[in-house]
Design an enzyme around this catalytic site. Structure first.
Site, mmCIF file in Angstrom:
data_model
loop_
_atom_site.group_PDB
_atom_site.id
_atom_site.type_symbol
_atom_site.label_atom_id
_atom_site.label_comp_id
_atom_site.label_asym_id
_atom_site.label_seq_id
_atom_site.Cartn_x
_atom_site.Cartn_y
_atom_site.Cartn_z
ATOM 1 N N LYS A 81 -46.534 12.286 -21.490
ATOM 2 C CA LYS A 81 -47.012 11.522 -20.332
ATOM 3 C C LYS A 81 -47.354 12.448 -19.163
ATOM 4 C CE LYS A 81 -43.296 8.985 -20.639
ATOM 5 N NZ LYS A 81 -42.813 9.387 -21.970
ATOM 6 N N ASP A 89 -41.142 11.285 -24.717
ATOM 7 C CA ASP A 89 -41.652 12.639 -24.987
ATOM 8 C C ASP A 89 -43.049 12.617 -25.613
ATOM 9 O OD1 ASP A 89 -39.075 13.764 -24.227
ATOM 10 O OD2 ASP A 89 -38.355 13.000 -26.151
ATOM 11 N N GLN A 97 -39.939 7.552 -20.208
ATOM 12 C CA GLN A 97 -39.373 7.315 -21.553
ATOM 13 C C GLN A 97 -40.386 6.609 -22.469
ATOM 14 O OE1 GLN A 97 -35.562 5.867 -20.016
ATOM 15 N NE2 GLN A 97 -34.706 7.860 -20.438
ATOM 16 N N HIS A 119 -40.822 14.825 -17.225
ATOM 17 C CA HIS A 119 -42.245 15.019 -17.483
ATOM 18 C C HIS A 119 -42.504 16.515 -17.431
ATOM 19 C CE1 HIS A 119 -43.347 10.938 -17.248
ATOM 20 N NE2 HIS A 119 -43.367 10.810 -15.955
#
Ligand code: GDP
Length: 427
Positions: A18, A15, A226, A43
């Site tokens: 990205k 989180d 992740q 995302h």
């Protein structure tokens, strides 16, 4: 001439932002490749006030003429993947071409049932990631060579014979070990055959395609999912995900050579967050944690609060090292606005000793107390800043401290969730 290959990795517990960073880079790359991870790795991209969340698809799907790749090491939940594709088609924004590796493993209905049955059996709190339904079981089958890959489900005869064999064992485990009802072959077969039909247009030898494209001068972005501290081998095991989130995972997951990667970009949130159990030395259970959670919108898609705290240089240094990060892209700096003081964890104190580097073992964290450096905060709204000099001095100092500790430059700063709310420092 060889194309350029860059890897995006999350340097914390996921989180980090990205998706928004990938959005900032979209016009530099021809190919967007998702190499590891599973449907649990979302995302978020916000363009023109429209929010897009991709749990299965590469973020590149939003951009015209791009090639999006789901690689060998990705795990696919066809139900979710097909729903995401349909949503894009319905909105008329399926702008890229998608190919999926024939070797990608499929999350099957019995994986979800077994995951739940196992959790019930072990008791509450044993599932390291509550949203992980079916994924862990899918990986178990992958590594015991009893999984179904995309190439199996697009071939009816192969699917039938493999599934018959697999279900016999799954039903034995379900009924005898977990006291659950058996699963009917015809139901699973019909559903999976249908998935196979719908996914067959996308099947490809993605490793050959991507290598060929690189050799033909195409630029590739490896979309990490992740975060490093959730990496199965380099994270805070056992409180980790099932796959590899470091830059080398891109090579393994896609079948490309390590030397083909030209640059590794580490995405770092301006503070720490974590979902679920596991060590997080800088977690703040008081008003700072609450401030960050509310201001940063730190809630999962299912509405659960994320754990929040100060930035952690010990953990970050570990992430920079294992991925060979060349630069930091810092997100959510705007969330820190309004704090009187900002703390930076520079070491852990364990039984009177100071540790500046991370040890990969849970024993290390059980008594780790964060040692903080404290700097003044800033009160000015920074969401309209577009140059380093426009940031308050205290915010500039914060960036420099991060650079000093991580020994790589900060080349991008997020000062808000929108595409234009960024400071480019050499991205
Ligand atoms: P990922 O899981 O690492 O891909 O993270 P996402 O890209 O989904 O981002 C998580 C959330 O942070 C999303 O809601 C983004 O809109 C938000 N976000 C990303 N960068 C910034 C930023 O610089 N400022 C603010 N306020 N929000 C951001």
């Amino acid at each position: 001439m060889k194309g350029r290959v860059e890897a995006i990795i999350g340097a914390q517990w996921g989180d980090e932002g990205k998706g928004r960073v990938i959005d900032a880079l979209w016009d530099r790359f021809d190919i967007f490749a998702r190499y590891q991870g599973d449907t649990n790795a979302g995302h978020t991209i916000i363009i023109d006030n429209k929010k897009f969340v991709f749990n299965s698809l590469p973020s590149g799907m939003l951009y015209h003429g791009k090639l999006c790749v789901i690689g060998n090491s990705a795990i696919i939940d066809p139900e979710l993947l097909l729903a995401e594709l349909k949503e894009l088609q319905d909105k008329g924004i399926d702008r890229a071409r998608l190919i999926i590796s024939r070797a990608a493993h499929i999350v099957m209905p019995y994986h979800k049932i077994l995951d739940k049955a196992q959790d019930n059996f072990r008791g509450k709190g044993h599932n390291h990631e509550a949203t992980n339904i079916g994924i862990a079981q899918c990986y178990v089958d992958k590594y015991t060579r009893s999984g179904l890959r995309l190439e199996d489900i697009v071939n009816e005869r192969r699917l039938r014979s493999k599934l018959e064999e697999i279900l016999e064992i799954k039903n034995m485990v379900l009924t005898r070990l977990y006291n659950e009802a058996p699963i009917a072959f015809s139901e699973v077969f019909d559903l999976t055959r249908q998935w196979g039909r719908e996914l067959s247009p996308y099947i490809a030898d993605t490793s050959s395609e991507i290598n060929c494209a690189i050799n033909n001068g195409k630029n590739v972005l490896l979309e990490g999912t992740q975060g490093t501290l959730l990496d199965i081998d380099h994270g805070t095991y056992p409180h980790v995900s099932n796959s590899s989130h470091i830059s080398a995972g891109g090579c393994v997951g896609l079948g490309i050579a390590p030397q083909s990667i030209d640059r590794v970009l580490a995405i770092v949130k301006s503070y720490s967050t974590r979902v679920g159990d596991g060590p997080m030395p800088t977690e703040d259970n008081d008003e700072i944690g609450e401030f960050l959670r509310e201001k940063g919108g730190e809630y999962t898609t299912t509405g659960n609060p994320r754990r929040c705290g100060w930035i952690d240089m010990v953990a970050l240094n570990h992430s920079m090292m294992v991925s060979g990060a060349d630069a930091i892209l810092l997100t959510k700096l705007d969330v820190l606005t309004g704090l009187n003081k900002i703390k930076i964890c520079t070491a852990y104190e364990i039984e009177d000793d100071l540790y500046h580097s991370f040890r990969n073992g849970l024993f290390f964290f059980s008594d780790a107390k964060p040692v903080f450096e404290e700097i003044p905060g800033w009160q000015e709204d920074i969401s309209e800043c577009r140059k380093l000099e426009e940031l308050p001095i205290a915010a500039q100092d914060y960036l420099h401290i991060i650079e000093k500790h991580c020994r790589v430059p900060v080349i991008f700063v997020g000062v808000g969730p929108e595409r234009h709310q960024t400071i480019d420092l050499g991205l």
